[in-house]
Scaffold this active site. Structure first.
Site, PDB file in Angstrom:
ATOM      1  N   MET A  48      -8.396   9.198   0.110  1.00  0.00           N
ATOM      2  CA  MET A  48      -9.228   9.610   1.256  1.00  0.00           C
ATOM      3  C   MET A  48      -9.669  11.048   1.066  1.00  0.00           C
ATOM      4  O   MET A  48      -8.873  11.889   0.641  1.00  0.00           O
ATOM      5  CB  MET A  48      -8.430   9.505   2.554  1.00  0.00           C
ATOM      6  CG  MET A  48      -7.832   8.135   2.793  1.00  0.00           C
ATOM      7  SD  MET A  48      -6.892   8.112   4.325  1.00  0.00           S
ATOM      8  CE  MET A  48      -6.214   6.458   4.280  1.00  0.00           C
ATOM      9  N   SER A 106       0.860  -1.188   0.000  1.00  0.00           N
ATOM     10  CA  SER A 106       0.000   0.000   0.000  1.00  0.00           C
ATOM     11  C   SER A 106       0.889   1.228   0.000  1.00  0.00           C
ATOM     12  O   SER A 106       1.623   1.479   0.961  1.00  0.00           O
ATOM     13  CB  SER A 106      -0.891   0.009   1.248  1.00  0.00           C
ATOM     14  OG  SER A 106      -1.584   1.233   1.311  1.00  0.00           O
ATOM     15  N   ASP A 109      -4.492   4.278  -1.853  1.00  0.00           N
ATOM     16  CA  ASP A 109      -5.565   4.731  -0.958  1.00  0.00           C
ATOM     17  C   ASP A 109      -5.942   6.185  -1.198  1.00  0.00           C
ATOM     18  O   ASP A 109      -5.105   7.073  -1.031  1.00  0.00           O
ATOM     19  CB  ASP A 109      -5.103   4.607   0.496  1.00  0.00           C
ATOM     20  CG  ASP A 109      -5.053   3.176   0.976  1.00  0.00           C
ATOM     21  OD1 ASP A 109      -6.063   2.468   0.823  1.00  0.00           O
ATOM     22  OD2 ASP A 109      -4.008   2.774   1.507  1.00  0.00           O
ATOM     23  N   HIS A 124      -8.290   2.183  -3.940  1.00  0.00           N
ATOM     24  CA  HIS A 124      -9.262   2.033  -2.851  1.00  0.00           C
ATOM     25  C   HIS A 124      -9.823   3.414  -2.539  1.00  0.00           C
ATOM     26  O   HIS A 124      -9.141   4.243  -1.935  1.00  0.00           O
ATOM     27  CB  HIS A 124      -8.522   1.423  -1.646  1.00  0.00           C
ATOM     28  CG  HIS A 124      -9.349   1.264  -0.413  1.00  0.00           C
ATOM     29  ND1 HIS A 124      -8.782   0.998   0.821  1.00  0.00           N
ATOM     30  CD2 HIS A 124     -10.691   1.318  -0.198  1.00  0.00           C
ATOM     31  CE1 HIS A 124      -9.742   0.907   1.722  1.00  0.00           C
ATOM     32  NE2 HIS A 124     -10.906   1.100   1.135  1.00  0.00           N
ATOM     33  N   MET A 182     -11.806   5.743  -0.487  1.00  0.00           N
ATOM     34  CA  MET A 182     -12.464   5.974   0.809  1.00  0.00           C
ATOM     35  C   MET A 182     -13.060   7.368   0.751  1.00  0.00           C
ATOM     36  O   MET A 182     -12.573   8.311   1.390  1.00  0.00           O
ATOM     37  CB  MET A 182     -11.421   5.840   1.937  1.00  0.00           C
ATOM     38  CG  MET A 182     -11.023   4.393   2.176  1.00  0.00           C
ATOM     39  SD  MET A 182      -9.507   4.236   3.144  1.00  0.00           S
ATOM     40  CE  MET A 182      -8.324   4.345   1.817  1.00  0.00           C
ATOM     41  N   ASP A 204      -7.046  -5.594   4.290  1.00  0.00           N
ATOM     42  CA  ASP A 204      -6.330  -4.310   4.271  1.00  0.00           C
ATOM     43  C   ASP A 204      -6.310  -3.742   5.680  1.00  0.00           C
ATOM     44  O   ASP A 204      -7.370  -3.435   6.249  1.00  0.00           O
ATOM     45  CB  ASP A 204      -7.080  -3.371   3.309  1.00  0.00           C
ATOM     46  CG  ASP A 204      -6.418  -2.013   3.151  1.00  0.00           C
ATOM     47  OD1 ASP A 204      -5.253  -1.867   3.548  1.00  0.00           O
ATOM     48  OD2 ASP A 204      -7.091  -1.106   2.619  1.00  0.00           O
ATOM     49  N   HIS A 218      -1.530  -1.117  -4.000  1.00  0.00           N
ATOM     50  CA  HIS A 218      -2.789  -0.613  -3.448  1.00  0.00           C
ATOM     51  C   HIS A 218      -2.625   0.894  -3.254  1.00  0.00           C
ATOM     52  O   HIS A 218      -1.616   1.354  -2.704  1.00  0.00           O
ATOM     53  CB  HIS A 218      -3.023  -1.341  -2.130  1.00  0.00           C
ATOM     54  CG  HIS A 218      -4.306  -1.040  -1.446  1.00  0.00           C
ATOM     55  ND1 HIS A 218      -5.499  -1.647  -1.780  1.00  0.00           N
ATOM     56  CD2 HIS A 218      -4.590  -0.210  -0.404  1.00  0.00           C
ATOM     57  CE1 HIS A 218      -6.463  -1.203  -0.984  1.00  0.00           C
ATOM     58  NE2 HIS A 218      -5.933  -0.317  -0.137  1.00  0.00           N
ATOM     59  N   MET A 266     -12.148  -4.984   5.301  1.00  0.00           N
ATOM     60  CA  MET A 266     -11.246  -4.110   6.055  1.00  0.00           C
ATOM     61  C   MET A 266     -10.883  -4.776   7.384  1.00  0.00           C
ATOM     62  O   MET A 266     -11.768  -5.215   8.130  1.00  0.00           O
ATOM     63  CB  MET A 266     -11.902  -2.753   6.339  1.00  0.00           C
ATOM     64  CG  MET A 266     -12.105  -1.864   5.120  1.00  0.00           C
ATOM     65  SD  MET A 266     -10.590  -1.463   4.206  1.00  0.00           S
ATOM     66  CE  MET A 266      -9.598  -0.625   5.449  1.00  0.00           C
TER      67      MET A 266
HETATM   68  C1  DX5 Z   1      -6.291   2.269   5.706  1.00  0.00           C
HETATM   69  C2  DX5 Z   1      -5.889   1.991   4.292  1.00  0.00           C
HETATM   70  C3  DX5 Z   1      -4.854   0.940   4.155  1.00  0.00           C
HETATM   71  C4  DX5 Z   1      -3.527   1.289   4.770  1.00  0.00           C
HETATM   72  C5  DX5 Z   1      -3.042   0.066   5.436  1.00  0.00           C
HETATM   73  O1  DX5 Z   1      -7.383   3.095   5.701  1.00  0.00           O
HETATM   74  O2  DX5 Z   1      -7.022   1.566   3.534  1.00  0.00           O
HETATM   75  O3  DX5 Z   1      -4.673   0.551   2.793  1.00  0.00           O
HETATM   76  O4  DX5 Z   1      -2.549   1.707   3.831  1.00  0.00           O
HETATM   77  O5  DX5 Z   1      -1.923   0.401   6.151  1.00  0.00           O
HETATM   78  P1  DX5 Z   1      -1.179  -0.591   7.140  1.00  0.00           P
HETATM   79  O6  DX5 Z   1      -0.705  -1.756   6.315  1.00  0.00           O
HETATM   80  O7  DX5 Z   1      -0.088   0.254   7.660  1.00  0.00           O
HETATM   81  O8  DX5 Z   1      -2.164  -1.020   8.187  1.00  0.00           O
HETATM   82 ZN    ZN Z   2      -6.693   0.654   1.558  1.00  0.00          ZN
END
Ligand code: DX5
Ligand code: ZN
Length: 224
Positions: A38, A9, A36, A67, A69, A177, A34, A138
């Protein structure tokens, strides 16, 4: 079940050298990343978006799994597909018309995934499952890297895999994840996950990016 994939990620990478960090992971064998996104609304944090995805797309042929969010993800499916996403995953809880959004993702070209938070039951996916390429269970509450793995999510991974088997969906990816490291990765894989996302443990772990990636792969070959 599909072959096991470890997906770094990039949220935990050093963004000033994102291309190099991705290349380091690729040298260790990573072919799926991956990404992310947000929005500071659906989750209490803001991360990266379209320009960063475009830049990353320009320097790698690896599979880019985005992903989202974000609230009302339907507003951003077209630009994320155009920016080079190979897969777009939206949250079941954030989409008003999930069936429409999933079909729109596939019409645009990327594969389609749906994510569920720790408190969302697997059963909420029973109608949409046949149209998905991936379910993201999740294993932390979304919004931040570096959180502790929520073990009770493992039973949900088992349930999603069992539901997929009932539908005859042998190719469905089940992704986990959050909090994935060499200790938790084998548990998630044994529960039925085949795509293991790992941010902090790969980009901020004890060794180099390559060593950290290889440590997770080794834990899977020894314990699964
Ligand atoms: C959290 C993200 C994850 C995050 C995971 O909201 O969706 O993808 O990068 O990070 P680690 O592996 O550090 O828990
Ligand atoms: Zn994620």
């Amino acid at each position: 079940m599909p072959e096991l994939i470890v997906a770094p990620s990039v949220l935990a990478a050093d963004f000033s050298r994102l291309g190099e960090e991705v290349r380091d992971a690729e040298q260790a064998g990573a072919r799926w990343f991956h990404f992310d996104v947000m929005d500071g609304h659906y989750v209490p944090n803001i991360s990266i978006g379209l320009p960063v995805l475009e830049s990353l797309r320009a320097v790698t042929d690896s599979f880019l799994d985005v992903h989202l969010m974000i609230d009302d993800p339907d507003r951003f499916l077209t630009p994320f597909a155009a920016a080079g996403a190979d897969m777009i995953t939206i949250h079941q809880e954030a989409s008003t018309h999930l069936h429409r959004d999933v079909h729109e993702i596939r019409r645009l070209g990327p594969q389609a995934g749906v994510a569920i938070n720790p408190s969302t039951p697997a059963e909420t996916l029973s109608e949409i499952l046949p149209f998905l390429n991936l379910v993201l269970v999740m294993t932390v509450n979304p919004g931040f890297g570096g959180q502790a793995f929520i073990r009770s999510a493992l039973r949900k991974v088992e349930r999603v895999r069992a539901m997929a088997a009932d539908f005859g969906l042998i190719d469905l990816h089940v992704q986990v994840d959050g909090g994935i490291d060499p200790e938790t990765a084998p548990d998630a894989a044994r529960a039925g996950a085949d795509v293991l996302v790992a941010g902090s443990s790969i980009f901020r772990g004890p060794g180099t990016v390559q060593q950290n990636y290889e440590d997770i792969r080794r834990s899977l070959s020894v314990h699964v």
